[in-house]
Structures are given as structure tokens and as C-alpha cells.
Design a protein around this motif. Sequence first.
Motif, short mmCIF file in Angstrom:
data_model
loop_
_atom_site.label_atom_id
_atom_site.label_comp_id
_atom_site.label_asym_id
_atom_site.label_seq_id
_atom_site.Cartn_x
_atom_site.Cartn_y
_atom_site.Cartn_z
N SER A 166 0.81 -1.22 0.00
CA SER A 166 0.00 0.00 0.00
C SER A 166 0.84 1.28 0.00
O SER A 166 0.36 2.34 -0.36
CB SER A 166 -0.94 0.01 1.21
N ILE A 210 -10.10 8.97 5.24
CA ILE A 210 -9.07 7.94 5.20
C ILE A 210 -9.01 7.19 3.88
O ILE A 210 -7.95 6.73 3.45
CB ILE A 210 -9.28 6.94 6.37
N TRP A 230 -2.30 7.88 6.19
CA TRP A 230 -3.32 6.83 6.26
C TRP A 230 -3.17 6.04 7.56
O TRP A 230 -4.17 5.76 8.24
CB TRP A 230 -3.18 5.89 5.06
N ALA A 231 -1.93 5.67 7.91
CA ALA A 231 -1.69 4.87 9.12
C ALA A 231 -2.16 5.61 10.37
O ALA A 231 -2.76 5.01 11.28
CB ALA A 231 -0.21 4.53 9.23
N HIS A 250 -4.52 7.98 10.58
CA HIS A 250 -5.99 8.03 10.58
C HIS A 250 -6.57 6.66 10.92
O HIS A 250 -7.55 6.57 11.67
CB HIS A 250 -6.50 8.51 9.22
N ARG A 251 -5.98 5.61 10.37
CA ARG A 251 -6.48 4.26 10.63
C ARG A 251 -6.43 3.95 12.13
O ARG A 251 -7.38 3.39 12.70
CB ARG A 251 -5.62 3.25 9.86
N LYS A 252 -5.35 4.33 12.78
CA LYS A 252 -5.18 4.06 14.21
C LYS A 252 -6.26 4.77 15.03
O LYS A 252 -6.84 4.20 15.96
CB LYS A 252 -3.80 4.51 14.67
N SER A 258 -10.08 3.39 13.97
CA SER A 258 -10.42 1.98 14.19
C SER A 258 -11.32 1.71 15.40
O SER A 258 -12.22 0.87 15.32
CB SER A 258 -9.14 1.14 14.31
N GLU A 292 -13.91 12.52 7.95
CA GLU A 292 -14.17 11.15 8.40
C GLU A 292 -15.66 10.93 8.64
O GLU A 292 -16.18 9.83 8.44
CB GLU A 292 -13.37 10.83 9.66
N ARG A 339 -5.36 -2.57 4.27
CA ARG A 339 -6.42 -1.63 3.94
C ARG A 339 -7.79 -2.31 3.79
O ARG A 339 -8.69 -1.77 3.16
CB ARG A 339 -6.07 -0.84 2.67
N CYS A 385 -11.44 -3.06 4.56
CA CYS A 385 -12.44 -2.10 5.04
C CYS A 385 -12.69 -2.25 6.54
O CYS A 385 -13.02 -3.33 7.03
CB CYS A 385 -13.74 -2.30 4.28
N MET A 386 -12.54 -1.15 7.28
CA MET A 386 -12.78 -1.16 8.72
C MET A 386 -14.24 -1.44 9.04
O MET A 386 -14.56 -1.95 10.11
CB MET A 386 -12.39 0.19 9.34
#
Length: 538
Positions: free
Chosen positions: A132, A151, A159-160, A162-164, A167, A338, A483, A485-486
Motif C-alpha cells: 500500500s 481515510i 493513512w496509518a 488516521h487508521r489508528k 479503528s 471522516e 487496507r 475495510c474497517m
Amino acid sequence: MEKESAIRGMLEATTLIVSIMVAMVMVSWVWTKMVKTLWLNPKRLERVLREQGLQANPYKFWVGDLKEIMKMQEETSSKPMISLSHDLCPRLFPFPLHMLHKYGKNSFLWYGPTPRLIITSPELFKDVLNKSYNFTKGRLNPLMNYVAPGIVRYDGDKWAKHRKIISPPFALDKLKTMTETFFQSCNDMIREWEKMLSSSNGTWCEMDVWPSLKNMTQDVISRAAFGSSFEEGKQIFHLLSDQSQLVVKHLQRYHIPFWSFVHGKDLWKIKEIDRIVTDLVKRIIKKEEKAMKEEGEVIKKDLLGILLESNQKEIDQVQGNHNINKNVGLSMNEVIDECKFFYFGGQATIASLLAFTMVLLGKHTDWQARAREEVLQAFVDQKPNFDGLSHLKIVTMILYEVLRLYPPVAWQDRLAAKDMKLGDLLVPAGVQIFMPTLMLHHDEDLWGSDAKEFKPERFSEGISKAGKGNSPAAFLPFGWGARTCMGKNFSLLEAKMALSLILQNFWFELSPSYCHAPIIQLTLQPQHGLHLILHKLE
């Protein structure tokens, strides 16, 4: 006096000359940049790809294959499918399919001045999605910034980060608390359908359930995202729905020369909706932040509240470590983006999944009966609960098979951020990777000769053993790798709740007036609605 006049004249002449020179330099710079972007760079990439045996149509200045792409797409979407066929690729991807038939699997197409390499191998899909940081979302069509905010459009470290932070709202323990929210919205839809039955003959009626499914999923994400502010949330999501329709209308035409001048009115409306939505979301966020400060904790366990709590924890943790980096946590604008992402990720995809689930169960009433029996055994006539929904095996098999045949997100794009090795190919920086998930899901080499048939039993032993080659990378409705999908668990739980309540109260069949015409409008949707004959369960 004459001397002053002469000096003034000289100054004006000098200014004019300088202005002309600056304008010439600017024109020269713009022209050079355009030539490089619209001709030299595409021709260089074309040469590198063709030297490796890849084939495509010759590059056409500026537009590439866009005219042919739009023409084929408009032709296929102008008429419905002849029967309830699940062979969707000729309808949804006519031009990529044409290129594959014409040039074979080693082919690419021109999306404007950008070459798009078509890949259909699960191993290559997996390779791209796992890397990615090298195969990125890249330079999105500017219009996509309005319908794919937050995100979903970030890469790398951003991205990392925002993902953290994002989540936590989608963790299973948080989803348990949202089961009641799912129930309220789904149950409201059931009550509306019962009213329509009562106003008919009391036992059955024909109706288009597609608007109901969209309204219900909007209601769910409004409640889940904004809690007690869900009425304001519904207003926001209605605006976003209008905005997305405008974006879809012009998405492929973006690279057509001077397009933005011709369609300036729609562009203005898209931007105006974005401004209104931003103001509305900001108001809700400030209200929630105020409650957090007054109470010292998040009282409303909605997605926004949990997101703000997670964001604050991230800020406190970094500040506690005396980190001097000011770029910690999410800014107000990033939180707003978001929240918009909650809508597109949590409404349109689930509405699509439920719609085509009802299409297939309306056609295959034997599987509908099996699913109903499982639901009634699990809940009788009681309210579905989290644990029970999590253990519905037949319903899960059905949903997986619908996701395989009708994935809400039918393709993905990536951009080679630098020269990358992909299988035996060297993909130069600037080339896009076109990954048609739908083609992968319908590939007979991966799924068998019945790949285009509805057979939920193929998932009876789980995803890993469903395909012909037992390759889980062949099933990608939620993406793959880091990546993934959350919202996967959120989507499946909501779909199970809605389907369970429908099966507890009704049985249904496709109406003779149903017109099978799936179309991509950001997500896969029934173009002419979803007409069912709804019967009250005895």
C-alpha cells in the motif's frame, strides 16, 4: 514637464514589455507542462509498457479511450439485462472486457492521458493491495474528493495515523452497543411495510423496496454516527446523496477538454453542498466536544463520540511523551471528512448488499425459506441480538455469495508511486492499476463452471475453501491486507439485523415488473428500483 512625460512614457513602456515577457514565460511554462503531461509522459509510459508485450489502443491526445469508454457504458446501461443473469461484466465493464478480448490478459487502456493496466489475477491483486505504500490511491480525480473523503483517499503515514484513530469505533465490543441502533431503524422500516400491506388487502402488496432500503441505511448511519443528533445527520446524508449523484453524472467526463467550463453550474452546486455539509457537521462536532468537556467522558457512544475520544487519547499520549511534533491527532477538517466517510462507507454499500440479497432471495425462494428457518430457530419472534446474529451460518453464506456475485464496490484503482515490479512486469511510476473485483469474483478458473450462478453452499466451509483453488484472495468484497475495510463487521451486522427482521415478518418474491439492470453509481445499485411482491408471514 516634457521630461516628466517622457519618463512616464518610458516607465509605462517598460512595464508593458515586462508584463508581456512575464505573460510569455507563463504561457510557455503552461504549454510546456501541458505538452509534458498530455503527450510526452503518456507516450513514454506507452513505450515502456509496449516493450514488455502489453497491448492497447494507440494513445489519443488528452482523452485517450474515454470517448469509447463512455459510449460503450451508455449503450449497455440504456437497456436492462434480458433475464435475471448474474453475468454482469459485459454490462458494467464493457470496455475493459473488450480490451481483454481484443488484446488478451496483458493489456491496458487509456483513462484520459493515464494508462490503466488491467489485472485479473488474485495473486497480483494481493500483491498490489499488500504494497500500500508503493501502490497508492494517488492523484484522485478531484471530483472523487467529494465522494471519497477522509481515510479512503490517504496514503502512507497519514493513512496509518488516521487508521489508528478511526479503528476504535468499529471494534466488535463497540458494535455490540450499536445492535439496538440497528434494530430501531430496521424495525421502523418493517412497520412502514406493514402499514402498506394493511392499506392494500392486508396479506400482500407489490412495492419498490429500494427507496426503503436506502432510507433505512441512511437512518442507521445517522443514528450510529451522531446519536441524538441523528435528525441533523439525516439532513447531512440527504445532501451528500444529492452531491454524489451530481459527481457520478460527470465523473468520467472530467478529462474531456474544457469539461469544467461547460458544466460549471453543477460544479458550483457540488461545492456549495460541500460547504453546507461542512458547516452542519462542524456544529455537531462542537456540540459533542462541549459535552465531553463538561462531563469528562463520552456520554453518547456513537461513532462520532468514540472517534473524538480516540482522537483525544492520541493527542494526550503524544503530548505526555513531550513530543514536539504539532501534527498529532486529527484536525477539525479531518474529523469532518471522516464523518462524511461514515456516510459513504456505511450507507451506500449496505443498501447495495441488502438490495441484491433481496433480489436473489426473491428469485431463489428455497434459500429464502432456509434462511427464515434459521432466523426463527435463533430468535423465534424475539428481537435479534448480537450473539445470535453472529452465529447465523446460512444467512452468512447467503450474504457472502451476494457479495461475490454483486460486490457493492465493483473495482479498485491504485497508482504506482514509483517504478515497481508486479509479477513479471515492471510497472513504471505514474501507471494506474485497474482491479475489477467483479471479474475476479466471476472467474470460472477461480470459482468453477458455476461461477455465475447463485450457490451459497460454496461458502459452507468458510471463505478460504469457497473457491476452486481455495484462494481467499479471490474473494475481495472488503479489500485485502492492511487496507481491508474497517466497516466490514459493521456492514455484515447491520445486513444480518435487517434481513433477520424481514424474514421474521414477511416472505417475498420478485415482481413480474422487476427490471434487472444493475448499474455502478459509485456503488452497485438496481437502476430501475427493486420491485417485490411482499407477503405477510402467517
